[in-house]
Design a protein around this motif. Structure first.
Motif, mmCIF file in Angstrom:
data_model
loop_
_atom_site.group_PDB
_atom_site.id
_atom_site.type_symbol
_atom_site.label_atom_id
_atom_site.label_comp_id
_atom_site.label_asym_id
_atom_site.label_seq_id
_atom_site.Cartn_x
_atom_site.Cartn_y
_atom_site.Cartn_z
ATOM 1 N N UNK A 1 17.035 34.689 -15.420
ATOM 2 C CA UNK A 1 15.845 33.851 -15.550
ATOM 3 C C UNK A 1 14.571 34.674 -15.526
ATOM 4 N N UNK A 2 13.496 34.093 -16.064
ATOM 5 C CA UNK A 2 12.204 34.765 -16.065
ATOM 6 C C UNK A 2 11.691 34.883 -14.632
ATOM 7 N N UNK A 3 11.246 36.080 -14.198
ATOM 8 C CA UNK A 3 10.741 36.229 -12.821
ATOM 9 C C UNK A 3 9.591 35.276 -12.536
ATOM 10 N N UNK A 4 9.597 34.620 -11.380
ATOM 11 C CA UNK A 4 8.558 33.635 -11.074
ATOM 12 C C UNK A 4 7.195 34.228 -10.758
ATOM 13 N N UNK A 5 7.107 35.546 -10.572
ATOM 14 C CA UNK A 5 5.843 36.229 -10.265
ATOM 15 C C UNK A 5 5.183 35.717 -8.983
ATOM 16 N N UNK A 6 5.981 35.284 -8.036
ATOM 17 C CA UNK A 6 5.401 34.821 -6.778
ATOM 18 C C UNK A 6 6.339 33.874 -6.059
ATOM 19 N N UNK A 7 5.779 32.819 -5.439
ATOM 20 C CA UNK A 7 6.594 31.864 -4.703
ATOM 21 C C UNK A 7 7.307 32.535 -3.542
ATOM 22 N N UNK B 1 13.824 40.840 -9.470
ATOM 23 C CA UNK B 1 14.231 39.446 -9.686
ATOM 24 C C UNK B 1 13.035 38.500 -9.638
ATOM 25 N N UNK B 2 12.034 38.863 -8.847
ATOM 26 C CA UNK B 2 10.913 37.956 -8.598
ATOM 27 C C UNK B 2 9.621 38.352 -9.306
ATOM 28 N N UNK B 3 9.530 39.625 -9.751
ATOM 29 C CA UNK B 3 8.283 40.093 -10.372
ATOM 30 C C UNK B 3 8.584 40.923 -11.611
ATOM 31 N N UNK B 4 7.697 40.823 -12.590
ATOM 32 C CA UNK B 4 7.773 41.662 -13.781
ATOM 33 C C UNK B 4 6.388 42.199 -14.131
ATOM 34 N N UNK B 5 5.437 41.292 -14.380
ATOM 35 C CA UNK B 5 4.085 41.711 -14.728
ATOM 36 C C UNK B 5 3.400 42.419 -13.562
ATOM 37 N N UNK B 6 3.703 42.002 -12.345
ATOM 38 C CA UNK B 6 3.070 42.584 -11.157
ATOM 39 C C UNK B 6 3.976 43.578 -10.446
ATOM 40 N N UNK B 7 5.029 44.049 -11.114
ATOM 41 C CA UNK B 7 6.033 44.863 -10.439
ATOM 42 C C UNK B 7 5.445 46.157 -9.893
ATOM 43 N N UNK B 8 4.539 46.792 -10.645
ATOM 44 C CA UNK B 8 3.920 48.028 -10.170
ATOM 45 C C UNK B 8 3.115 47.804 -8.911
ATOM 46 N N UNK B 9 2.302 46.743 -8.905
ATOM 47 C CA UNK B 9 1.494 46.423 -7.728
ATOM 48 C C UNK B 9 2.373 46.090 -6.531
ATOM 49 N N UNK B 10 3.403 45.260 -6.759
ATOM 50 C CA UNK B 10 4.284 44.846 -5.670
ATOM 51 C C UNK B 10 5.043 46.047 -5.114
ATOM 52 N N UNK B 11 5.506 46.941 -5.999
ATOM 53 C CA UNK B 11 6.167 48.154 -5.526
ATOM 54 C C UNK B 11 5.225 49.007 -4.696
ATOM 55 N N UNK C 1 17.023 36.084 -1.275
ATOM 56 C CA UNK C 1 17.704 35.004 -1.994
ATOM 57 C C UNK C 1 17.896 35.401 -3.455
ATOM 58 N N UNK C 2 19.131 35.430 -3.965
ATOM 59 C CA UNK C 2 19.363 35.921 -5.325
ATOM 60 C C UNK C 2 18.910 34.936 -6.394
ATOM 61 N N UNK C 3 18.305 35.455 -7.452
ATOM 62 C CA UNK C 3 17.975 34.659 -8.634
ATOM 63 C C UNK C 3 18.897 34.987 -9.800
ATOM 64 N N UNK C 4 19.546 36.158 -9.733
ATOM 65 C CA UNK C 4 20.477 36.593 -10.770
ATOM 66 C C UNK C 4 21.858 36.676 -10.137
ATOM 67 N N UNK C 5 22.895 36.052 -10.735
ATOM 68 C CA UNK C 5 24.232 36.116 -10.147
ATOM 69 C C UNK C 5 24.772 37.533 -10.151
ATOM 70 N N UNK C 6 25.520 37.874 -9.087
ATOM 71 C CA UNK C 6 26.101 39.219 -9.055
ATOM 72 C C UNK C 6 27.329 39.290 -9.959
ATOM 73 N N UNK C 7 27.824 40.498 -10.164
ATOM 74 C CA UNK C 7 28.911 40.725 -11.121
ATOM 75 C C UNK C 7 30.170 39.969 -10.738
ATOM 76 N N UNK C 8 30.484 39.920 -9.456
ATOM 77 C CA UNK C 8 31.700 39.249 -9.013
ATOM 78 C C UNK C 8 31.639 37.751 -9.289
ATOM 79 N N UNK C 9 30.471 37.144 -9.065
ATOM 80 C CA UNK C 9 30.303 35.716 -9.338
ATOM 81 C C UNK C 9 30.436 35.425 -10.827
ATOM 82 N N UNK C 10 29.836 36.284 -11.656
ATOM 83 C CA UNK C 10 29.903 36.068 -13.103
ATOM 84 C C UNK C 10 31.328 36.201 -13.610
ATOM 85 N N UNK C 11 32.078 37.162 -13.078
ATOM 86 C CA UNK C 11 33.457 37.353 -13.517
ATOM 87 C C UNK C 11 34.346 36.216 -13.023
#
Length: 450
Positions: free
Chosen positions: A1-7, A132-142, A191-201
């Motif tokens: 899913x698209x990162x929520x950029x907050x919340x 999982x939660x940030x993309x546009x602000x990833x540099x700032x958050x890091x 809290x995961x937003x992307x399922x892990x490999x084991x769940x997907x398999x």
């Protein structure tokens, strides 16, 4: 899913910030612990005690990174939350058990391996979950997250000095266990937003089986040439990186005696490192693509130069100035690790890309401080050790310079566009294809095709 950029991502950011602070605040304050261990376990008969004691801190820092490829696999399999929580619990056990030893040798296992492995399993998920939660602000958050280690690096040396002087080294280690317990609780926020490999398999029917080995160990990141260069250049630069953190406190005691507050140097490194992470993390958001690597090149250049200047400082104030600059560019190097990994290999493979890189970093970071300690024991001074510690960052920075150019060529090839010297060849090739495709067709049909 698209990162929520907050919340909820802001809560995750604070938890990851505590993780960076607890793990690297303790690791970066190892100079204070080193002096205390040297005083507690050392003797005048042992001429290699500096070398032996340096192994405790360097092994601990090295294991944090050495375990990273394994941690990345577990993170992909089971998700960030489970790995981080279990890692913090293991680190807590290792740190607590370190407070019950009577000689230096057991610390190699309890502090150097068990505590460090736990820190590694707690640390790496804190980098991955942010994507999982940030993309546009990833540099700032890091930048904010990695600034957590700076805040702890600023405060912990003074706290450790007070604790060691008042309640001894072992009770100080027990107090530090509080940081690891809070880290254990913080892991539950991932809290995961992307399922892990084991769940997907497992699929929709709830099957619980493991994915194939090829999906667990994703070595495909090494097919990316720019990543391979990065994975060589960074470790090459780090042979001398951790030497000042371990030996600077002891060097100051030998050079200036007991009259100067050596903890001020770690304070200076911590403050400017935090500033560097916030400033350069934000700057990196405005630098396109792989050109962010030039920030790391500049960082290694100045870190190497500052390491070489440490023996030249005969005045404590000059050493303070050196540490201020070293911290600033240390923060720059650290905060853009994850954004560069995202640029080079993409979000899908970033977990194991970071894991493999940190694993490769473990070797130079582990062997550097003991070699410096051995030089000190043989030569009676740290001067040569600090001069040599400044050389690898210069070499590593030079290697990294070619990455943006290589990465741009890769992207053009993936899009099917000609690059540099291939331009004329591609044009002739396309022209020959066009002629062969149109051969024998009526003139009217040919005209309609152009």
């Amino acid at each position: 899913p698209e990162p929520p950029e907050g919340g909820w991502g802001w809560v995750v950011m604070l938890a990851a910030m505590w993780c960076n602070g607890a793990v690297f605040g303790i690791q970066n304050s190892c100079g204070v612990l080193f002096v205390s261990m040297l005083r507690l376990f050392g003797s005048s008969d042992d001429k290699q005690m500096t070398f032996k004691t340096a192994w405790v801190s360097s092994l601990s820092m090295g294991m944090v990174f050495f375990c990273s490829p394994i941690v990345s696999i577990f993170t992909d399999l089971f998700g960030c939350r489970k790995v981080a929580v279990i890692g913090a619990a293991v680190g807590l056990v290792g740190l607590l058990s370190s407070s019950f030893v009577s000689t230096i040798e057991p610390l190699y296992f309890t502090y150097g391996i068990l505590f460090a492995c736990g820190c590694s399993f707690a640390y790496q998920p804190s980098l991955v979950i942010l994507g999982h939660y940030f993309k546009k602000r990833l540099g700032l958050v890091n930048g904010i997250v990695t600034a957590g280690s700076s805040l702890f690096t600023v405060s912990l040396p003074f706290l450790l000095r007070v604790l060691i002087d008042s309640v001894d080294l072992f009770n100080t280690l027990r107090v530090l266990c509080v940081l690891m317990f809070v880290l254990f609780l913080a892991g539950f926020t991932y809290r995961p937003l992307v399922p892990n490999t084991k769940d997907k398999e497992g699929g929709k029917k709830g099957k619980s089986r493991f994915p194939p080995a090829k999906k667990i160990c994703n070595f495909s990141v090494f097919k990316v040439l720019s990543y391979r260069i990065w994975a060589v250049g960074i470790p090459a630069a780090l042979f001398g990186y951790f030497v000042p953190y371990v030996h600077l406190m002891n060097h100051v005691k030998e050079r200036f005696g007991e009259s100067v507050p050596e903890e001020v140097l770690l304070l200076c490194v911590g403050i400017t490192s935090g500033v560097g992470r916030l400033v350069f993390g934000r700057v990196a958001d405005y630098i396109p693509g792989a050109k962010k690597i030039y920030l790391q090149v500049a960082s290694f250049f100045f870190i190497g130069l500052m390491s070489m200047m440490i023996p030249l400082c005969n005045v404590f104030g000059a050493l303070v100035a050196v540490c201020l600059f070293m911290g600033l560019f240390d923060g720059c190097f650290i905060c853009i690790m994850a954004p560069i990994a995202f640029e080079l290999v993409g979000a899908q493979d970033v977990s194991q890309a970071i894991g493999f890189l940190l694993g490769l970093m473990s070797v130079p970071m582990t062997v550097g401080p003991p070699i410096a300690g051995l030089l000190r024991d043989k030569l009676g001074t740290y001067d040569v050790a600090f001069y040599l510690a400044g050389v690898p960052p210069l070499i590593g920075g030079a290697i990294l310079c070619c990455i943006p150019w290589v990465h741009e060529r890769q992207k053009l090839k993936e899009r099917g566009k000609p690059v540099d010297g291939e331009t004329t060849e591609k044009m002739l090739e396309n022209e020959s294809i066009l002629v062969s495709d149109t051969a024998g067709k009526p003139v009217k049909e040919l005209d309609s095709g152009f």
